[in-house]
Scaffold this motif. Structure first.
Motif, mmCIF file in Angstrom:
data_model
loop_
_atom_site.group_PDB
_atom_site.id
_atom_site.type_symbol
_atom_site.label_atom_id
_atom_site.label_comp_id
_atom_site.label_asym_id
_atom_site.label_seq_id
_atom_site.Cartn_x
_atom_site.Cartn_y
_atom_site.Cartn_z
ATOM 1 N N LYS A 190 0.837 -1.199 0.000
ATOM 2 C CA LYS A 190 0.000 0.000 0.000
ATOM 3 C C LYS A 190 0.874 1.252 0.000
ATOM 4 O O LYS A 190 1.960 1.273 0.576
ATOM 5 C CB LYS A 190 -0.930 -0.015 1.205
ATOM 6 C CG LYS A 190 -2.005 -1.091 1.133
ATOM 7 C CD LYS A 190 -2.881 -1.068 2.359
ATOM 8 C CE LYS A 190 -4.080 -2.004 2.206
ATOM 9 N NZ LYS A 190 -3.700 -3.386 1.875
ATOM 10 N N GLN A 192 0.812 4.083 1.531
ATOM 11 C CA GLN A 192 1.220 4.629 2.823
ATOM 12 C C GLN A 192 2.368 3.809 3.419
ATOM 13 O O GLN A 192 3.287 4.370 4.029
ATOM 14 C CB GLN A 192 0.040 4.646 3.795
ATOM 15 C CG GLN A 192 0.354 5.363 5.103
ATOM 16 C CD GLN A 192 -0.878 5.632 5.935
ATOM 17 O OE1 GLN A 192 -1.998 5.397 5.488
ATOM 18 N NE2 GLN A 192 -0.692 6.125 7.144
ATOM 19 N N LEU A 236 -6.224 15.718 -6.648
ATOM 20 C CA LEU A 236 -5.564 15.014 -5.555
ATOM 21 C C LEU A 236 -6.620 14.398 -4.640
ATOM 22 O O LEU A 236 -7.385 15.115 -4.000
ATOM 23 C CB LEU A 236 -4.683 15.981 -4.755
ATOM 24 C CG LEU A 236 -4.099 15.449 -3.441
ATOM 25 C CD1 LEU A 236 -3.216 14.240 -3.688
ATOM 26 C CD2 LEU A 236 -3.313 16.541 -2.713
ATOM 27 N N TYR A 237 -6.649 13.062 -4.600
ATOM 28 C CA TYR A 237 -7.580 12.361 -3.721
ATOM 29 C C TYR A 237 -6.869 11.761 -2.510
ATOM 30 O O TYR A 237 -7.340 11.844 -1.391
ATOM 31 C CB TYR A 237 -8.287 11.232 -4.484
ATOM 32 C CG TYR A 237 -9.233 11.709 -5.559
ATOM 33 C CD1 TYR A 237 -10.406 12.395 -5.237
ATOM 34 C CD2 TYR A 237 -8.963 11.461 -6.903
ATOM 35 C CE1 TYR A 237 -11.282 12.831 -6.223
ATOM 36 C CE2 TYR A 237 -9.825 11.893 -7.896
ATOM 37 C CZ TYR A 237 -10.991 12.575 -7.547
ATOM 38 O OH TYR A 237 -11.832 12.998 -8.539
ATOM 39 N N ASP A 238 -5.736 11.142 -2.766
ATOM 40 C CA ASP A 238 -5.009 10.438 -1.710
ATOM 41 C C ASP A 238 -3.548 10.883 -1.760
ATOM 42 O O ASP A 238 -2.843 10.595 -2.717
ATOM 43 C CB ASP A 238 -5.118 8.930 -1.919
ATOM 44 C CG ASP A 238 -4.452 8.118 -0.816
ATOM 45 O OD1 ASP A 238 -3.312 8.461 -0.429
ATOM 46 O OD2 ASP A 238 -5.041 7.130 -0.347
ATOM 47 N N VAL A 239 -3.088 11.562 -0.743
ATOM 48 C CA VAL A 239 -1.745 12.132 -0.764
ATOM 49 C C VAL A 239 -0.679 11.039 -0.848
ATOM 50 O O VAL A 239 0.352 11.200 -1.513
ATOM 51 C CB VAL A 239 -1.504 13.052 0.451
ATOM 52 C CG1 VAL A 239 -1.484 12.273 1.752
ATOM 53 C CG2 VAL A 239 -0.199 13.833 0.276
ATOM 54 N N TYR A 240 -0.885 9.901 -0.187
ATOM 55 C CA TYR A 240 0.114 8.834 -0.224
ATOM 56 C C TYR A 240 0.199 8.207 -1.610
ATOM 57 O O TYR A 240 1.299 7.920 -2.105
ATOM 58 C CB TYR A 240 -0.207 7.777 0.837
ATOM 59 C CG TYR A 240 0.003 8.281 2.244
ATOM 60 C CD1 TYR A 240 1.299 8.444 2.751
ATOM 61 C CD2 TYR A 240 -1.069 8.607 3.061
ATOM 62 C CE1 TYR A 240 1.510 8.925 4.037
ATOM 63 C CE2 TYR A 240 -0.871 9.080 4.350
ATOM 64 C CZ TYR A 240 0.414 9.239 4.829
ATOM 65 O OH TYR A 240 0.621 9.719 6.093
ATOM 66 N N ALA A 241 -0.927 7.989 -2.245
ATOM 67 C CA ALA A 241 -0.920 7.460 -3.609
ATOM 68 C C ALA A 241 -0.229 8.439 -4.554
ATOM 69 O O ALA A 241 0.520 8.035 -5.445
ATOM 70 C CB ALA A 241 -2.350 7.196 -4.075
ATOM 71 N N HIS A 242 -0.459 9.724 -4.344
ATOM 72 C CA HIS A 242 0.206 10.740 -5.165
ATOM 73 C C HIS A 242 1.724 10.691 -4.975
ATOM 74 O O HIS A 242 2.480 10.779 -5.932
ATOM 75 C CB HIS A 242 -0.316 12.137 -4.782
ATOM 76 C CG HIS A 242 -1.151 12.774 -5.848
ATOM 77 N ND1 HIS A 242 -2.137 12.106 -6.514
ATOM 78 C CD2 HIS A 242 -1.132 14.031 -6.383
ATOM 79 C CE1 HIS A 242 -2.699 12.917 -7.400
ATOM 80 N NE2 HIS A 242 -2.098 14.087 -7.342
#
Length: 291
Positions: A190, A192, A236-242
């Protein structure tokens, strides 16, 4: 840290005794430096004998520093060490007393479940270098299994010879994508967890978990500032995915180390880039003439 090689073909021509003396000088010179964290770096179990590795361990304990070593990077290395010493690289390091909380193992591509368990129990740390492993066709480290078994894990680039551009963004992305592809499971690695491994995990692996790796009160103010106003970053939806799948080094706007600007608005604050590039090109020409 200084590298320890016990081979007659070492490019620098140093004897092992010279390396031990230089290693001690190096650590003494930099142990109080705020930005340099010295280690001792025996190259591997196939270029350093058991006697040499024990000597490095004794010196590391005397100086109070960690050891960094390449381990189980290739099939050939594992087979060579097994034939010469009757043990795999990981098991050999354990038999010599090096496998403990003060060692950082680079690669660990070819390790079995028992070795992963041994690494975990002994508190050793692993640096995963996916770009280098692919470029050199070394294989794919069982990182998902290591994470499941609780290995202290970090993400690295290896050196300029085998990692080339030393791009941590690319290393993070590959660390995630390779495991998903190999295991055919999109739920593993994942985003994160990847970010945590590259930051807090890395700090812990080099014994600096209490000083760096996360933004917390009393830790050193080491951080980067990233831009958000670019087409490839929108929405931008998910900062970690970005951070893992979208951002790159071109999106780093500023860098602070211990609260001081090192780069600001993409301009280096402490060095002249053009001047340094010119120096590097001169050195490259000199190296090319010697080859």
């Amino acid at each position: 840290g200084p590298v320890f090689l016990e081979t007659e073909t070492a490019p620098d021509g140093f004897s092992f005794t010279d390396r031990l003396a230089f290693g001690e000088e190096f650590v003494e010179q930099y142990k109080e430096d705020a930005l340099i964290h010295p280690m001792l770096m025996p190259h591997s179990t196939y270029t350093d004998s058991p006697v040499a590795l024990r000597e490095v361990k004794r010196l590391a304990e005397k100086l109070g520093v960690m050891i960094h070593i390449h381990s189980a990077e290739t099939v050939g290395e594992v087979q060579d060490v097994q034939v010469r010493h009757g043990l795999s690289p990981i098991r050999l390091l354990d038999s010599l007393g090096l496998l403990d909380e003060n060692i950082l193992l680079a690669h660990c591509v070819h390790v079995d479940a028992q070795e992963i368990d041994l690494i975990t129990r002994k508190g050793a740390a692993v640096a995963h270098n996916p770009v280098s492993n692919m470029k050199l066709a070394s294989g794919f480290a069982p990182i998902t299994q290591m994470m499941a078994q609780g290995v202290k894990l970090s993400i690295g680039t290896d050196g300029a010879q085998s990692g080339n551009d030393l791009d941590m963004w690319w290393s993070m992305r590959l660390a995630a994508l390779l495991q998903k592809g190999i295991l055919r499971d999109a739920s593993v690695m994942k985003a994160q967890d990847v970010v945590r491994t590259a930051t807090m995990g890395a700090a812990s692996c080099i014994g600096l978990g209490d000083e760096i790796g996360s933004l917390e009160l009393c830790k050193k103010a080491d951080l980067i500032l990233l831009r958000r106003n670019a087409a490839h970053l929108t929405p931008l939806y998910d900062v970690y995915a970005h951070l893992v799948y979208t951002y790159g080094r071109e999106d780093v706007d500023a860098v602070l180390i211990k609260g001081e600007w090192v780069m600001r608005e993409r301009h280096l604050q402490r060095t002249d880039l053009d001047e340094n590039m010119e120096k590097v090109n001169r050195l490259a020409d000199e190296i090319a003439r010697r080859i």
